[in-house]
Design an enzyme around this catalytic site. Sequence first.
Site, PDB file in Angstrom:
ATOM      1  N   ASP A 301       0.844  -1.274  -0.034  1.00 37.92           N
ATOM      2  CA  ASP A 301      -0.171  -0.111  -0.011  1.00 37.92           C
ATOM      3  C   ASP A 301       0.920   1.248  -0.115  1.00 37.92           C
ATOM      4  O   ASP A 301       1.968   1.098  -0.659  1.00 37.92           O
ATOM      5  CB  ASP A 301      -0.791   0.314   1.367  1.00 37.92           C
ATOM      6  CG  ASP A 301      -2.166   0.746   0.940  1.00 37.92           C
ATOM      7  OD1 ASP A 301      -2.234   1.823   0.531  1.00 37.92           O
ATOM      8  OD2 ASP A 301      -3.325   0.152   1.180  1.00 37.92           O
ATOM      9  N   HIS A 337       1.455   2.077  -3.227  1.00 40.83           N
ATOM     10  CA  HIS A 337       0.240   2.873  -3.932  1.00 40.83           C
ATOM     11  C   HIS A 337       0.835   4.295  -4.027  1.00 40.83           C
ATOM     12  O   HIS A 337       0.355   4.895  -4.991  1.00 40.83           O
ATOM     13  CB  HIS A 337      -0.975   2.745  -3.068  1.00 40.83           C
ATOM     14  CG  HIS A 337      -1.525   1.320  -3.178  1.00 40.83           C
ATOM     15  ND1 HIS A 337      -2.802   1.006  -2.407  1.00 40.83           N
ATOM     16  CD2 HIS A 337      -1.259   0.280  -3.717  1.00 40.83           C
ATOM     17  CE1 HIS A 337      -3.078  -0.171  -2.891  1.00 40.83           C
ATOM     18  NE2 HIS A 337      -2.176  -0.796  -3.419  1.00 40.83           N
TER      19      HIS A 337
END
Length: 521
Positions: A301, A337
Site C-alpha cells: 500500500d 500505492h
Amino acid sequence: MTRPSIIAHSARTAALCLPQPGALYRLKSRTVWRLSSPDETGVLQHGEAQTVVTLLHELRPATRYLFEVEGFQPLSFQTAPCAGVVEATDFGLVADIAPDDIEGARSNAAALCEAVAAVPTGGTLHLGPGLWTSFPLRLKSQMTLHLAEGATLQAPSVRAGWPVLPSHDHNGRMLGSWEGLPAACFNAPVNAVQADNLVIEGRGVFDGSGDRGDWWSWPKETRDGARRPRGLHLINCRDVALLGFTIRNAPSWTIHPQGCARLTAAGLTIVAPADSPNTDGFNPESCREVVIAGVRFSVGDDCIAVKAGKRGPNGEADHLAETRGVRVSHCLMERGHGGLVIGSEMSGGVVDVSVEDCEMIGTDRGLRLKTRRGRGGSITNIVMRRVLLDGVETALSANAHYHCDADGHDDWVQCREPAVVNSGTPLIDGVIIEDVEIRGLAHAAGAFLGLPEAPIRNVRIRRLKITSSNPAAVATPPIMADRVRAMRHETIVSERAEVDCDDPSLLSAAPVSLPFDEMLS
C-alpha cells in the site's frame, strides 16, 4: 568538503548522513570509510558506504569516535552510555518453535516480558541470532532493544490467544485505532505505550507473519472483537529511535507511531508483498517532529502515509490531534500505492511536511494528498524537493473528493456544486514542488481536484522536468474520485485549484472531471 552529520545515535549504533550533491537514496559511487577512536590505537572498523544514510553498528557505549570517509570532512561523535545488557536467552527463550505452536509462542512471550522487566534504566535487551517466535512484546521507557544480525523475532501464525488492545485506556485516552477512529485491535507483535527514550536497533528482522496466518484475508473486517494488528505500534511515546532493522510481513500497517513526539527512523528496510492489503510502510498519526531518513520501502500500500485521525460519523473529535513537522529524506520507495501520502484521515490537521532527496520507483503515485467532505481539518505547508519519480503513474495529486468509506460515492461527497462550509469542510493550502524529475509518465504529471466551496490554494511548481513517458500506458483516471476522466500522458490538470507553474506549457486546459451528461451516458 562537506561534513557528515549525525541523524541519531545510541550506545551501539550511529546513523550518519553523507550529503553528497545530487545523491538521493544511493551515493554516486561507493565510498570508503574508517572508524577509529582517540582512546584506542588503530582502525576499529572500516567499510564502503553505498547509501547517503549510512549506519555504524556494534559500537561501544560511552566511547569517542572519529569517522573518516572519502570526500568528506572528518566527524567526531560519542556514543551514549549503557547501564547494562540483559540477554533475552537467559530467561528461557526457545528458538525454532513452529509458527503455529501457540504454547511455545506464549512461553516465549512470558520469557521476553521477564527480560524487559529486568532491563535496568538506560540498559539494553539483547536478542541474539536465531529464529524466535513470540506473541506480542511490549517495550518500556529508558531501554534499548538490540536485535542482532541473524536474529528474527517472528509473530505466530495463529490468532488464538492473541492479546487485544482496547480502544481507550482507563483515562479515556485512545489506544487501539483503525483508520483514524478509536477501535479495539489486536496488539502489534512489537509495541510500546507511553514509553520515553526508547531505542529499537540492530541488523536483525521483525516478521509479522502476515503471510502465514489469515490476517490478509479480512483487511476491512473485525474478528474476535478486534481489528488487525500493526507490525510495530508506538502509542504516545516520546524520544524514540528506530535504527537499522528490517521489518516485514506486517498484518496491516507496518510501523504506526500514534500520538508520538520526537521520533527518528533511519536506515530501516520495510517490506511486504505487492498484493498484501493495507500494509502501509510508515504511518505517523497525530505525531510531532518525525524524521524518516534513508528508509527503503517495498510494500502493498502507501510507503509513507501521514495521518491525523478521522472525524467520527457523528462529528466526534475528542481523539483528534495535529501532525506537525515530518521530515522525509534520502528514502527509496520501490513499490507501493503512493510514495508520500497525506490523508485521507487528516481531520486533526497535517502541517509542515517535507519530502526531499528521495527516489520513488514504480509507485502508483508520488506525492498524494487525499481528503473529502466530512473530514474537516487542513493540509498545509507541504514541500517536495529534489525527488526522482521513475515509472510513477501519477506523479503529483491532490484530491478533495476521495471516495473512501461506505458513503464515499454519495452525492454529497462527490457533488461538484458548492456545499455549505462547516467543521467538516477540509482545506488544502500551500504545496511547494521544486526540482522534481518524472520518468516514464503514465497518467498525469499532476492532478489537482478541489472542492468548489474550498478550492485547493497556493500550489507552486518550479523546475518540474518530464524526461519520458511510458508508451505502454493505458488511459486511466489519475485520482480516486467519481466523474474523473481517464488520462494518458497528461501534464498538469486542475479543477477548483490554484496552481502556479514556472513553465506554463505544463498547465493543461483540459478538465479533470467528465461533463455531467457524459457521466450519465
